[in-house]
Design a protein around this motif. Structure first.
Motif, PDB file in Angstrom:
ATOM      1  N   MET A 224       0.864  -1.177   0.000  1.00 14.40           N
ATOM      2  CA  MET A 224       0.000   0.000   0.000  1.00 14.40           C
ATOM      3  C   MET A 224       0.900   1.227   0.000  1.00 14.40           C
ATOM      4  O   MET A 224       1.815   1.345   0.788  1.00 14.40           O
ATOM      5  CB  MET A 224      -0.893  -0.014   1.229  1.00 14.40           C
ATOM      6  N   ALA A 225       0.616   2.186  -0.906  1.00 14.61           N
ATOM      7  CA  ALA A 225       1.455   3.371  -1.003  1.00 14.61           C
ATOM      8  C   ALA A 225       0.576   4.614  -0.878  1.00 14.61           C
ATOM      9  O   ALA A 225      -0.530   4.553  -0.346  1.00 14.61           O
ATOM     10  CB  ALA A 225       2.222   3.362  -2.323  1.00 14.61           C
ATOM     11  N   HIS A 226       1.097   5.741  -1.425  1.00 19.33           N
ATOM     12  CA  HIS A 226       0.433   7.017  -1.211  1.00 19.33           C
ATOM     13  C   HIS A 226      -1.018   6.970  -1.708  1.00 19.33           C
ATOM     14  O   HIS A 226      -1.358   6.293  -2.656  1.00 19.33           O
ATOM     15  CB  HIS A 226       1.194   8.120  -1.937  1.00 19.33           C
ATOM     16  N   GLY A 227      -1.873   7.743  -0.995  1.00 20.94           N
ATOM     17  CA  GLY A 227      -3.272   7.821  -1.383  1.00 20.94           C
ATOM     18  C   GLY A 227      -4.093   6.615  -0.964  1.00 20.94           C
ATOM     19  O   GLY A 227      -5.285   6.545  -1.250  1.00 20.94           O
ATOM     20  N   GLY A 228      -3.473   5.650  -0.301  1.00 17.65           N
ATOM     21  CA  GLY A 228      -4.221   4.492   0.133  1.00 17.65           C
ATOM     22  C   GLY A 228      -4.544   3.507  -0.974  1.00 17.65           C
ATOM     23  O   GLY A 228      -5.323   2.585  -0.767  1.00 17.65           O
ATOM     24  N   LEU A 229      -3.953   3.692  -2.164  1.00 18.90           N
ATOM     25  CA  LEU A 229      -4.229   2.802  -3.288  1.00 18.90           C
ATOM     26  C   LEU A 229      -3.178   1.710  -3.386  1.00 18.90           C
ATOM     27  O   LEU A 229      -2.001   1.948  -3.101  1.00 18.90           O
ATOM     28  CB  LEU A 229      -4.245   3.590  -4.605  1.00 18.90           C
ATOM     29  N   PRO A 230      -3.565   0.509  -3.787  1.00 21.76           N
ATOM     30  CA  PRO A 230      -2.570  -0.540  -4.018  1.00 21.76           C
ATOM     31  C   PRO A 230      -1.581  -0.107  -5.087  1.00 21.76           C
ATOM     32  O   PRO A 230      -1.904   0.694  -5.969  1.00 21.76           O
ATOM     33  CB  PRO A 230      -3.418  -1.720  -4.509  1.00 21.76           C
ATOM     34  N   GLU A 231      -0.373  -0.632  -5.038  1.00 21.08           N
ATOM     35  CA  GLU A 231       0.657  -0.241  -5.985  1.00 21.08           C
ATOM     36  C   GLU A 231       0.235  -0.483  -7.429  1.00 21.08           C
ATOM     37  O   GLU A 231       0.584   0.277  -8.324  1.00 21.08           O
ATOM     38  CB  GLU A 231       1.953  -1.005  -5.688  1.00 21.08           C
ATOM     39  N   LEU A 232      -0.525  -1.537  -7.645  1.00 19.56           N
ATOM     40  CA  LEU A 232      -0.901  -1.873  -9.019  1.00 19.56           C
ATOM     41  C   LEU A 232      -1.911  -0.902  -9.604  1.00 19.56           C
ATOM     42  O   LEU A 232      -2.224  -0.970 -10.784  1.00 19.56           O
ATOM     43  CB  LEU A 232      -1.467  -3.297  -9.066  1.00 19.56           C
ATOM     44  N   LEU A 233      -2.435   0.015  -8.799  1.00 19.85           N
ATOM     45  CA  LEU A 233      -3.392   0.985  -9.312  1.00 19.85           C
ATOM     46  C   LEU A 233      -2.865   2.414  -9.222  1.00 19.85           C
ATOM     47  O   LEU A 233      -3.620   3.363  -9.165  1.00 19.85           O
ATOM     48  CB  LEU A 233      -4.715   0.876  -8.552  1.00 19.85           C
ATOM     49  N   GLN A 234      -1.552   2.584  -9.244  1.00 20.40           N
ATOM     50  CA  GLN A 234      -0.981   3.915  -9.111  1.00 20.40           C
ATOM     51  C   GLN A 234      -0.550   4.517 -10.440  1.00 20.40           C
ATOM     52  O   GLN A 234      -0.366   5.721 -10.537  1.00 20.40           O
ATOM     53  CB  GLN A 234       0.236   3.872  -8.176  1.00 20.40           C
ATOM     54  N   GLN A 235      -0.379   3.685 -11.475  1.00 15.44           N
ATOM     55  CA  GLN A 235       0.081   4.212 -12.742  1.00 15.44           C
ATOM     56  C   GLN A 235      -0.967   5.125 -13.365  1.00 15.44           C
ATOM     57  O   GLN A 235      -2.154   4.969 -13.161  1.00 15.44           O
ATOM     58  CB  GLN A 235       0.408   3.068 -13.723  1.00 15.44           C
ATOM     59  N   ARG A 236      -0.491   6.054 -14.156  1.00 20.84           N
ATOM     60  CA  ARG A 236      -1.370   7.032 -14.778  1.00 20.84           C
ATOM     61  C   ARG A 236      -2.421   6.352 -15.652  1.00 20.84           C
ATOM     62  O   ARG A 236      -3.558   6.808 -15.745  1.00 20.84           O
ATOM     63  CB  ARG A 236      -0.541   8.013 -15.611  1.00 20.84           C
TER      64      ARG A 236
ATOM     65  N   THR B 278     -17.991  -9.150 -14.001  1.00 22.04           N
ATOM     66  CA  THR B 278     -17.599  -7.791 -13.601  1.00 22.04           C
ATOM     67  C   THR B 278     -16.493  -7.837 -12.558  1.00 22.04           C
ATOM     68  O   THR B 278     -15.537  -7.053 -12.596  1.00 22.04           O
ATOM     69  CB  THR B 278     -18.817  -7.029 -13.038  1.00 22.04           C
ATOM     70  N   GLY B 279     -16.598  -8.786 -11.629  1.00 23.25           N
ATOM     71  CA  GLY B 279     -15.542  -8.947 -10.631  1.00 23.25           C
ATOM     72  C   GLY B 279     -14.209  -9.293 -11.264  1.00 23.25           C
ATOM     73  O   GLY B 279     -13.155  -8.817 -10.820  1.00 23.25           O
ATOM     74  N   LEU B 280     -14.238 -10.109 -12.320  1.00 25.85           N
ATOM     75  CA  LEU B 280     -12.994 -10.432 -13.027  1.00 25.85           C
ATOM     76  C   LEU B 280     -12.418  -9.198 -13.712  1.00 25.85           C
ATOM     77  O   LEU B 280     -11.209  -8.961 -13.671  1.00 25.85           O
ATOM     78  CB  LEU B 280     -13.255 -11.533 -14.060  1.00 25.85           C
ATOM     79  N   VAL B 281     -13.274  -8.414 -14.351  1.00 30.68           N
ATOM     80  CA  VAL B 281     -12.811  -7.196 -15.025  1.00 30.68           C
ATOM     81  C   VAL B 281     -12.118  -6.266 -14.037  1.00 30.68           C
ATOM     82  O   VAL B 281     -11.073  -5.674 -14.336  1.00 30.68           O
ATOM     83  CB  VAL B 281     -13.985  -6.463 -15.708  1.00 30.68           C
ATOM     84  N   ASP B 282     -12.678  -6.136 -12.853  1.00 26.45           N
ATOM     85  CA  ASP B 282     -12.114  -5.236 -11.854  1.00 26.45           C
ATOM     86  C   ASP B 282     -10.757  -5.704 -11.351  1.00 26.45           C
ATOM     87  O   ASP B 282     -10.024  -4.934 -10.720  1.00 26.45           O
ATOM     88  CB  ASP B 282     -13.083  -5.076 -10.686  1.00 26.45           C
ATOM     89  N   ARG B 283     -10.395  -6.955 -11.631  1.00 29.51           N
ATOM     90  CA  ARG B 283      -9.088  -7.497 -11.256  1.00 29.51           C
ATOM     91  C   ARG B 283      -8.132  -7.585 -12.454  1.00 29.51           C
ATOM     92  O   ARG B 283      -7.019  -8.089 -12.316  1.00 29.51           O
ATOM     93  CB  ARG B 283      -9.258  -8.903 -10.660  1.00 29.51           C
ATOM     94  N   TRP B 284      -8.573  -7.132 -13.611  1.00 27.92           N
ATOM     95  CA  TRP B 284      -7.793  -7.311 -14.840  1.00 27.92           C
ATOM     96  C   TRP B 284      -6.772  -6.195 -15.008  1.00 27.92           C
ATOM     97  O   TRP B 284      -7.069  -5.019 -14.795  1.00 27.92           O
ATOM     98  CB  TRP B 284      -8.725  -7.341 -16.040  1.00 27.92           C
ATOM     99  N   ARG B 285      -5.557  -6.583 -15.430  1.00 26.59           N
ATOM    100  CA  ARG B 285      -4.497  -5.616 -15.695  1.00 26.59           C
ATOM    101  C   ARG B 285      -4.215  -5.584 -17.193  1.00 26.59           C
ATOM    102  O   ARG B 285      -3.689  -6.555 -17.758  1.00 26.59           O
ATOM    103  CB  ARG B 285      -3.228  -6.006 -14.946  1.00 26.59           C
TER     104      ARG B 285
ATOM    105  N   HIS C 144      -5.180  -9.927 -11.325  1.00 28.04           N
ATOM    106  CA  HIS C 144      -4.398  -9.782 -10.105  1.00 28.04           C
ATOM    107  C   HIS C 144      -5.297 -10.079  -8.907  1.00 28.04           C
ATOM    108  O   HIS C 144      -6.122  -9.257  -8.507  1.00 28.04           O
ATOM    109  CB  HIS C 144      -3.811  -8.362 -10.012  1.00 28.04           C
ATOM    110  N   PHE C 145      -5.135 -11.283  -8.377  1.00 23.67           N
ATOM    111  CA  PHE C 145      -5.902 -11.719  -7.220  1.00 23.67           C
ATOM    112  C   PHE C 145      -5.052 -11.562  -5.957  1.00 23.67           C
ATOM    113  O   PHE C 145      -3.825 -11.385  -6.038  1.00 23.67           O
ATOM    114  CB  PHE C 145      -6.313 -13.181  -7.390  1.00 23.67           C
ATOM    115  N   PRO C 146      -5.664 -11.632  -4.781  1.00 18.28           N
ATOM    116  CA  PRO C 146      -4.885 -11.513  -3.543  1.00 18.28           C
ATOM    117  C   PRO C 146      -3.768 -12.549  -3.436  1.00 18.28           C
ATOM    118  O   PRO C 146      -2.743 -12.306  -2.801  1.00 18.28           O
ATOM    119  CB  PRO C 146      -5.941 -11.719  -2.449  1.00 18.28           C
ATOM    120  N   PHE C 147      -3.941 -13.705  -4.075  1.00 16.03           N
ATOM    121  CA  PHE C 147      -2.933 -14.755  -3.984  1.00 16.03           C
ATOM    122  C   PHE C 147      -1.943 -14.730  -5.140  1.00 16.03           C
ATOM    123  O   PHE C 147      -1.035 -15.548  -5.216  1.00 16.03           O
ATOM    124  CB  PHE C 147      -3.609 -16.128  -3.943  1.00 16.03           C
TER     125      PHE C 147
END
Length: 261
Positions: free
Chosen positions: A1-13, A85-92, A99-102
């Motif tokens: 977890m980094a700045h803004g409370g967002l996971p690292e994988l969701l920090q890119q522009r 929809t849940g799968l889409v929300d985990r898609w990179r 990207h799942f928790p495991f």
């Protein structure tokens, strides 16, 4: 977890408009819709040979409900839009992985072959988009009915509403049988394998592809259907991550995603 409370994988522009970021920051998004998916109620046994020659028979049988060992048929479960929809929300989109928790997981060509029976070896599926005059003129000549609908493609309701394409008569000649087969391909290809965002329409390049297959029904083809379906599904997932409006849709081969999940 980094700045803004967002996971690292969701920090890119790139991910400023990713559904996952918006949900994490508290925005309420509804489930994506699968409005282009159609069901195949019956598969005429006379279609088995041309479908086998095209490399589509195992998948077509599954979509129609594969026969059980002791009578009856096994119906496919309805598309679960919340699950997809849940799968889409985990898609990179950058890695084409979930990207799942495991950890990361992806739908592979091997998965496609094992789950759908579609061939993954063979020639790439390359279909050009015909001009409006070409495909509309072809449909009028082929079926004897003028289509005056939108240029987006053939309306599925129009296709299903063709009275002459109810159950194919048992004494149908070869030309009539292939007309029914071609309409069946509209549903299989345009409504199941390659769902699109044009609504309930068979897009022009699918009309062209179905015409090609129906005009050479007993010639073996060597298309890598599995590769095309996987590529379309990857693209559909990438596009869906950016769809945040109400009644937004998800495209690709949704049965593949659901079976894989």
């Amino acid at each position: 977890m980094a700045h803004g409370g967002l996971p690292e994988l969701l920090q890119q522009r790139y991910d400023e408009n990713h559904r996952g970021r918006m949900i994490f920051t508290g925005q309420q998004l509804g489930p994506l819709r699968a409005r282009s998916v159609h069901k195949i109620k019956e598969l005429d046994p006379r279609f088995h040979e041309p479908l086998a020659r095209a490399g589509l028979l195992p998948f077509a049988l599954m979509m129609a409900g594969a026969p059980m060992e002791v009578g009856g048929r096994t119906p496919l479960p309805a598309i679960d839009e919340a699950l997809l929809t849940g799968l889409v929300d985990r898609w990179r989109p950058e890695t084409h992985t979930f990207h799942f928790p495991f950890g990361e997981m992806a739908v592979t060509l091997r998965d496609v072959a094992m789950l759908t029976g579609l061939p993954i070896r063979g020639a790439p599926l390359i279909v050009s988009r015909p001009a409006r005059e070409q495909w509309k003129g072809y449909v009028a000549d082929r079926f004897g009915v003028q289509y005056d609908g939108k240029d987006a493609g053939l309306s599925m309701s129009w296709v299903h509403g063709l009275t002459q394409f109810g159950p194919c008569p048992l004494d149908a000649d070869e030309n009539t049988l292939m007309q029914h087969y071609e309409v069946y391909l509209y549903v299989l290809l345009g409504g199941i394998m390659f769902c699109n965002t044009a609504g309930d329409y068979v897009v022009p390049h699918i009309v062209w592809l179905a015409a090609h297959l129906a005009s050479h029904p007993y010639e073996p083809t060597s298309y890598s259907w599995g590769s095309a379906v996987l590529a379309a599904t990857y693209r559909g997932l990438c596009d869906a991550t950016q769809r945040t409006k109400r009644k937004a849709t998800i495209t690709g081969c949704l049965h593949l995603l659901q079976l894989w999940s």
